[in-house]
Design a protein around this motif. Structure first.
Motif, PDB file in Angstrom:
ATOM      1  N   LEU A   1      -1.199   8.075   1.562  1.00 26.97           N
ATOM      2  CA  LEU A   1      -0.526   7.026   1.612  1.00 26.97           C
ATOM      3  C   LEU A   1       1.153   7.188   0.386  1.00 26.97           C
ATOM      4  CD1 LEU A   1      -3.348   4.290   0.490  1.00 26.97           C
ATOM      5  CD2 LEU A   1      -1.968   4.815   3.295  1.00 26.97           C
ATOM      6  N   LYS A   2       1.300   8.441  -0.189  1.00 34.17           N
ATOM      7  CA  LYS A   2       2.207   8.911  -1.107  1.00 34.17           C
ATOM      8  C   LYS A   2       2.223   7.636  -1.950  1.00 34.17           C
ATOM      9  CE  LYS A   2       3.024  12.599   1.639  1.00 34.17           C
ATOM     10  NZ  LYS A   2       1.265  12.657   2.486  1.00 34.17           N
ATOM     11  N   ILE A   3       1.614   6.881  -2.208  1.00 33.73           N
ATOM     12  CA  ILE A   3       1.579   5.957  -4.000  1.00 33.73           C
ATOM     13  C   ILE A   3       0.690   6.855  -4.618  1.00 33.73           C
ATOM     14  CG2 ILE A   3       2.586   4.371  -2.876  1.00 33.73           C
ATOM     15  CD1 ILE A   3       0.240   2.650  -2.221  1.00 33.73           C
ATOM     16  N   LYS A   4       1.343   5.767  -6.135  1.00 35.06           N
ATOM     17  CA  LYS A   4       0.533   6.331  -7.505  1.00 35.06           C
ATOM     18  C   LYS A   4      -0.211   5.169  -8.056  1.00 35.06           C
ATOM     19  CE  LYS A   4       3.421   9.510  -9.553  1.00 35.06           C
ATOM     20  NZ  LYS A   4       4.767   8.955  -9.794  1.00 35.06           N
ATOM     21  N   ASP A   5      -1.225   5.444  -8.904  1.00 35.38           N
ATOM     22  CA  ASP A   5      -1.930   4.119  -9.639  1.00 35.38           C
ATOM     23  C   ASP A   5      -0.495   3.070  -9.792  1.00 35.38           C
ATOM     24  OD1 ASP A   5      -3.955   2.253  -9.750  1.00 35.38           O
ATOM     25  OD2 ASP A   5      -4.453   3.954 -12.176  1.00 35.38           O
ATOM     26  N   GLY A   6      -1.160   1.838  -8.905  1.00 37.40           N
ATOM     27  CA  GLY A   6       0.031   0.602  -9.597  1.00 37.40           C
ATOM     28  C   GLY A   6       1.189   0.266  -8.499  1.00 37.40           C
ATOM     29  N   GLU A   7       1.242   1.450  -7.541  1.00 38.37           N
ATOM     30  CA  GLU A   7       2.603   1.158  -6.706  1.00 38.37           C
ATOM     31  C   GLU A   7       2.012   0.534  -5.469  1.00 38.37           C
ATOM     32  OE1 GLU A   7       4.285   4.561  -8.240  1.00 38.37           O
ATOM     33  OE2 GLU A   7       3.637   5.167  -6.534  1.00 38.37           O
ATOM     34  N   THR A   8       3.138   0.342  -4.525  1.00 36.18           N
ATOM     35  CA  THR A   8       3.097  -0.570  -3.492  1.00 36.18           C
ATOM     36  C   THR A   8       3.708   0.277  -1.919  1.00 36.18           C
ATOM     37  OG1 THR A   8       2.377  -2.248  -4.572  1.00 36.18           O
ATOM     38  CG2 THR A   8       3.430  -2.443  -2.332  1.00 36.18           C
TER      39      THR A   8
END
Lengths: 165, 633
Positions: free
Chosen positions: A112-119
């Motif tokens: 998803l190409k997002i880190k923890d806590g990201e949208t």
């Protein structure tokens, strides 16, 4: 820009004061001891804590905005930013960790190409890590919205994510 | 109807008990705690309800979790005059067939976990076994003889998985609320406190403080006294409190009522983790039912005693399991602990005397009051009395909740009950006590588990999580994992905890990344001692335990990481790579097909190889290979 992305980066959330009054007054009796549960109710309604709701709340229960902000940022469940349509909660409890939970997280972040806590920019997913949801027999576990996906293999991550729009 | 006396309870018990033991037609009990639901119990339940809607002879019910989470969804089927049979792994596609099988004499042996010899709980032993005249089915083991259940003694878990948690009558049918009503009408508060003291019950949340002494001190101080139940079960890998709240909420309410009467309180609070929505729902139902029977409220059972219970939910902060932080959170504030120069039993919630116990502690109380201190103290070891619930998780065959007398050895719990490590892997350690505990190596497997013995080897009892680790678990990574957890959860108000944990984590991270250097281990020990000594609350003072015990027992792994730049468990990515063992590889192409990076090459039935420049060490090939041909190098 998609509609969802516009809402995410968009300006101030429209707040319905009657709805807030219902939560603050009727459900929780303007009681400042109920602050955490009031914030939870607001988050359930808006999916996050919109700032105007918090500034409205402050005088109602007699707690300064700064203190409310302190509580909202101290506890992990609260988000001050809008979250995605689907919330992925990846369990990183010890049981899931020793059964490869970290690898599952890596697959999700890669995919998803997002880190923890990201949208994600399209507002489809928010990734959150949680510490133990008490379903250790099914580890590693991810919870998407209210659905539990247990004993998930690293190669099954994409398939599970594809079930959500 | 309002309950006024033990006679009223007995009436309800007599009316309800037949449906528990001698139901009309067939009764199907589906285990529906969160763990069961996650495994598919809800779908199975709904399927059965739909299928048997028009069949008056078949009654579909729900219960809590009976503990053996590994083989959930668990479905118990019973009928009057016939044995009670527990079916395992019964998902929606199998439930109808399971019911048919039961009707035809229970011949699907592979689906069956066992039949029950005696469905009574510890409180009912004076009543006689209600099913002892029933002829058992040949060829099916008794549940009580199945290794997982054999050595268990259920006190706190006495009703979990046996009754419908949403039915107060079911709880009363298991002699529920009898201890409270008896205490209220026939015993002085002081006598109850003496009973709890004599029983030797110690706090089951982790601290292990003697419960009776806590009650006595709270009762001594003047003011509006409060009773709090700590249900903020934050230790990862521990879920006994969730199971009790979801499977037998009334036992906790009754424990709190007895505490309230003994200490002289009018108000109780249950502080539940936000991650446990089902527990909150069942508690709310239980409170409503208790109120409608007059067991909660004003002038309970015609006495002067009034008691109310409210529920408050947490919001995701591990530190709120600490009593002073929990009380701050309950007041709607940021959950920061304070120094305990003045104890919470004197000045706690709202600056008033407050008695705080854990869920499991309260669940034990009714049994102790009803059966006597001597009975409870007769189980366990010299300094740790009674039984303790453990959650067996991680690399273990039989994941689940078990309750054993204190003093059972780690080997009995992990191997006899838990069935040992799966997939023929080698046992490495068992971690107890959550992030505040330690990792115990193989050589201490004979250790009897009690508060003192665990402390002697550098760990703690904690709330009862037991996370089993095998050869694929890297102990340096485990230490790093716990510190990462604690760094996130440190409230940040005292320096030793906030900065010390971060520094230790930085060192561990660099070791795991292959940048460890001489002196790192000693520095970790030095920092650990400082954090232990100078932190404000229990979170900080116990934070270094996982690091210090792994250094103590697995120093060679640390040294391999630092000096040889190797992680033998294959966890720290910079310190290992995968290779294919040419002799073991059959060329089945599973790894070739599964590799997301196309790093595996090789023709069918010929030895494969891994392109190290493409490999991201995701482990998919290692997990997927049936021939153990992927090696960690």
């Amino acid at each position: 820009m998609s509609e969802a992305a516009a809402t995410l980066s968009g300006p101030v959330e429209e707040i319905d004061i009657r709805e807030l009054d219902d939560i603050i007054e009727n459900q929780f009796g303007n009681d400042k001891e109920n602050l955490i549960m009031i914030l939870q109710a607001i988050q359930r309604r808006y999916n996050y804590l919109p700032r105007p709701a918090l500034t409205y709340l402050a005088p109602k229960i007699g707690v300064p905005f700064s203190k409310i902000y302190g509580v909202a940022t101290f506890y992990a469940t609260f988000s001050l930013e809008p979250r995605g349509r689907n919330i992925i909660s990846i369990c990183l409890g010890t049981a899931c960790h020793v059964r490869g939970g970290e690898r599952i997280r890596e697959r999700i972040t890669d995919s998803l190409k997002i880190k923890d806590g990201e949208t994600t920019p399209d507002g489809r997913f928010t990734l959150e890590s949680v510490r133990c949801i008490g379903c250790c027999s099914l580890g590693p576990v991810i919870k998407i919205n209210e659905d539990m996906h247990g004993r998930i293999g690293t190669d099954e991550v994409e398939k599970v994510l594809n079930q959500y729009e | 109807m309002k309950i006024a006396s033990a006679k009223d309870l007995e009436k309800i018990r007599k009316a309800y008990a037949p449906s528990l033991y001698h139901p009309e037609g067939i009764k199907i009990n589906v285990g529906m705690a969160s763990c069961g639901i996650a495994a598919g119990a809800l779908e199975a339940f709904e399927k059965a309800v739909e299928a048997f809607e028009d069949d008056d002879r078949i009654n579909v019910c729900r219960t809590g979790c009976i503990g053996f989470c590994e083989v959930e969804p668990l479905v118990e089927i019973l009928a009057d005059g016939r044995p009670r049979v527990l079916y395992k792994n019964i998902t929606a596609d199998k439930i109808i067939e399971a019911v048919e099988d039961y009707q035809n004499g229970a011949s699907k042996k592979k689906w069956i976990l066992g039949q029950m010899r005696d469905p009574r709980c510890v409180l009912e032993d004076d009543l006689g076994n209600p099913i002892d005249k029933i002829e058992p089915i040949e060829g099916i083991p008794f549940l009580e003889d199945v290794p997982f259940y054999k050595n268990q003694v259920k006190v706190a878990l006495r009703n979990c998985g046996y009754i419908d948690p949403d039915e107060i009558d079911a709880y009363i049918a298991k002699k529920g609320y009898l201890a409270f009503i008896d205490a209220l009408h026939n015993q002085e508060p002081k006598k109850i406190i003496e009973t709890i003291k004599d029983s030797g019950l110690r706090g089951r949340g982790g601290g292990g403080f003697p419960t009776g002494i806590k009650w006595a001190t709270a009762a001594k101080h003047y003011g509006d006294r409060y009773i709090i139940c700590n249900a903020d079960e934050g230790d990862p890998g521990a879920y006994m409190d969730r199971s009790i709240l979801e499977g037998d909420p009334h036992s906790v309410l009754e424990g709190m009522l007895i505490a309230g009467y003994a200490i002289g309180s009018r108000q109780g609070y249950i502080y539940v983790r936000n991650e446990y929505p089902l527990a909150v729902k069942r508690l709310l139902t239980a409170i409503k039912q208790a109120e409608s029977y007059g067991l909660l409220g004003d002038n309970i059972a015609g006495s002067d005693f009034s008691f109310h219970i409210k529920i408050s939910t947490g919001a995701g902060a591990f530190v709120c399991g600490e009593s002073t932080a929990l009380m701050a959170s309950l007041e709607g504030k940021v959950g920061r602990p304070r120094a305990k120069y003045v104890h919470t039993v004197e000045k706690g919630f709202r600056e008033s005397p407050t008695n705080l116990n854990n869920v499991e502690t309260y669940a034990n109380v009714p049994a102790i009051v009803l059966k006597g201190a001597g009975w409870y103290a007769g189980m366990g070891t010299e300094h740790s009395k009674g039984t303790k619930v453990f959650s067996l998780v991680g690399k273990i065959q039989n994941t689940g909740l078990v309750e054993v007398p204190m003093g059972a050895s780690l080997k009995q719990i992990v191997f006899d009950i838990g069935g040992g490590v799966p997939k023929k892997k080698k046992f490495k350690a068992v971690q107890t006590g959550g992030p505040s505990g330690g990792c115990i190596p193989e050589r201490f497997l004979d250790l009897p588990v009690d508060y003192q013995k665990l402390a002697e080897v550098g760990s703690i009892m904690g709330s009862g999580g037991m996370i089993v680790m095998d050869q694929d678990t890297c102990m340096v990574d485990v230490a790093r994992y716990f510190l990462d957890f604690l760094k996130e959860e440190s409230c940040g108000q005292c320096n030793p905890c906030r900065e010390g944990i971060k520094q230790m984590l930085d060192i561990l991270t660099s070791i795991c990344q292959g940048n460890g250097k001489d002196g790192d281990i000693e520095l970790l020990e030095e920092l650990g001692a400082m954090v232990q000594k100078f932190s404000l609350c229990g979170l900080g003072t116990s934070a270094p335990n996982p690091v210090l015990t792994t250094i103590l027992y697995f120093r060679d792994e640390y040294e391999q990481h630092i000096h040889d730049k190797k992680c033998c468990a294959g966890v720290c990515k910079e310190l290992f790579h995968y290779e294919i063992d040419a002799e073991a590889c059959t060329g089945c192409q599973v790894c070739f097909r599964k590799c997301p990076q196309d790093a595996v090459s090789g023709e069918k039935k010929k030895t494969h190889s891994i392109d190290q420049t493409k490999c991201i060490k995701c482990g998919i090939c290692y997990e997927g290979c049936k021939f153990d041909a992927i090696k960690i190098c």
